[in-house]
Design a protein around this motif. Structure first.
Motif, mmCIF file in Angstrom:
data_model
loop_
_atom_site.group_PDB
_atom_site.id
_atom_site.type_symbol
_atom_site.label_atom_id
_atom_site.label_comp_id
_atom_site.label_asym_id
_atom_site.label_seq_id
_atom_site.Cartn_x
_atom_site.Cartn_y
_atom_site.Cartn_z
ATOM 1 N N ARG A 8 3.092 10.091 -8.409
ATOM 2 C CA ARG A 8 1.758 9.736 -7.625
ATOM 3 C C ARG A 8 1.961 8.751 -6.348
ATOM 4 O O ARG A 8 2.589 7.764 -6.410
ATOM 5 C CB ARG A 8 0.753 9.006 -8.450
ATOM 6 N N GLU A 9 0.983 9.067 -5.486
ATOM 7 C CA GLU A 9 1.026 8.096 -4.565
ATOM 8 C C GLU A 9 0.415 6.692 -5.146
ATOM 9 O O GLU A 9 -0.505 6.576 -5.848
ATOM 10 C CB GLU A 9 -0.107 8.445 -3.378
ATOM 11 N N GLY A 10 0.918 5.630 -4.500
ATOM 12 C CA GLY A 10 0.808 4.193 -4.823
ATOM 13 C C GLY A 10 1.913 3.701 -6.058
ATOM 14 O O GLY A 10 1.771 2.633 -6.434
ATOM 15 N N TYR B 131 10.040 0.332 -3.049
ATOM 16 C CA TYR B 131 9.172 1.207 -2.053
ATOM 17 C C TYR B 131 7.890 1.700 -2.778
ATOM 18 O O TYR B 131 8.110 2.066 -4.049
ATOM 19 C CB TYR B 131 10.384 2.392 -1.472
ATOM 20 N N GLU B 132 6.955 1.731 -2.062
ATOM 21 C CA GLU B 132 5.809 2.276 -2.605
ATOM 22 C C GLU B 132 5.897 3.761 -2.015
ATOM 23 O O GLU B 132 6.084 4.264 -0.860
ATOM 24 C CB GLU B 132 4.468 1.653 -1.999
ATOM 25 N N ILE B 133 5.549 4.874 -3.022
ATOM 26 C CA ILE B 133 5.317 6.208 -2.615
ATOM 27 C C ILE B 133 4.005 6.084 -1.864
ATOM 28 O O ILE B 133 2.944 6.194 -2.268
ATOM 29 C CB ILE B 133 5.213 7.048 -3.889
ATOM 30 N N LYS B 134 4.163 6.804 -0.671
ATOM 31 C CA LYS B 134 3.027 7.270 0.255
ATOM 32 C C LYS B 134 2.752 8.587 0.277
ATOM 33 O O LYS B 134 1.550 8.912 0.397
ATOM 34 C CB LYS B 134 3.325 6.906 1.627
ATOM 35 N N PHE B 135 3.418 9.757 0.181
ATOM 36 C CA PHE B 135 3.445 11.012 0.008
ATOM 37 C C PHE B 135 4.220 11.480 -0.879
ATOM 38 O O PHE B 135 5.352 11.162 -1.050
ATOM 39 C CB PHE B 135 3.524 11.319 1.366
ATOM 40 N N THR B 136 3.846 12.592 -1.998
ATOM 41 C CA THR B 136 4.543 13.516 -2.619
ATOM 42 C C THR B 136 4.453 14.763 -2.032
ATOM 43 O O THR B 136 3.194 15.376 -2.088
ATOM 44 C CB THR B 136 4.322 13.432 -4.061
#
Length: 144
Positions: A113-115, A130-135
């Protein structure tokens, strides 16, 4: 009929499973061991702005991921602003859906998930977070 009755490209689960096996094996061969950290505080998520001011990360799941741009970081790098130092490095990773579903409990969510966070231990000597910004959910077969 115009199409061949001997080749069925849509209902043949064995061939689709073979392609998924090949993708998963290539990620295991060429990928790196990373950690996936899901945000455990889902009740505080702001649905209007899509952000969570009170994030909580209590669990980490080991996953193999393929760094699709491992040769060089993307992003604006580090720079100073009037608010201080900003670091905007970014990477793209690919993870197998099968590996994700086997290692991450599926009772809450079935994809990254994003975040959420990804920790890559070997980058920069000490590891980077790293933070997920887009999947990307529209990728073929097994890659996010």
């Amino acid at each position: 009929m115009a199409t061949s009755q001997y080749f069925n490209n849509y209902d043949n689960k064995n061939e689709q499973r073979l392609i998924e096996d090949i993708i998963t094996e290539s990620i295991k061969i060429m990928g790196v061991d990373c950690f996936y950290l899901p945000n455990d505080n889902d009740v505080a998520r702001d649905l209007l702005f899509g952000e969570d001011p009170v994030k909580k990360f209590q669990t980490a799941f080991p996953l193999e991921m393929y760094l699709s741009n491992a040769s060089e970081y993307m992003g604006d790098r580090e720079f100073f602003t009037k608010f201080g130092l900003e670091i905007r490095n970014s990477i793209n990773v690919i993870v197998s859906k099968r590996s994700f579903s086997q290692r991450v409990p599926q009772n809450t969510f079935t994809r990254p998930r994003e975040g959420d966070l990804i920790y890559v231990p070997f980058l920069n000597g000490t590891g980077e977070l790293y933070e997920i910004k887009f999947t990307n959910q529209n990728k073929d077969m097994t890659a996010w």
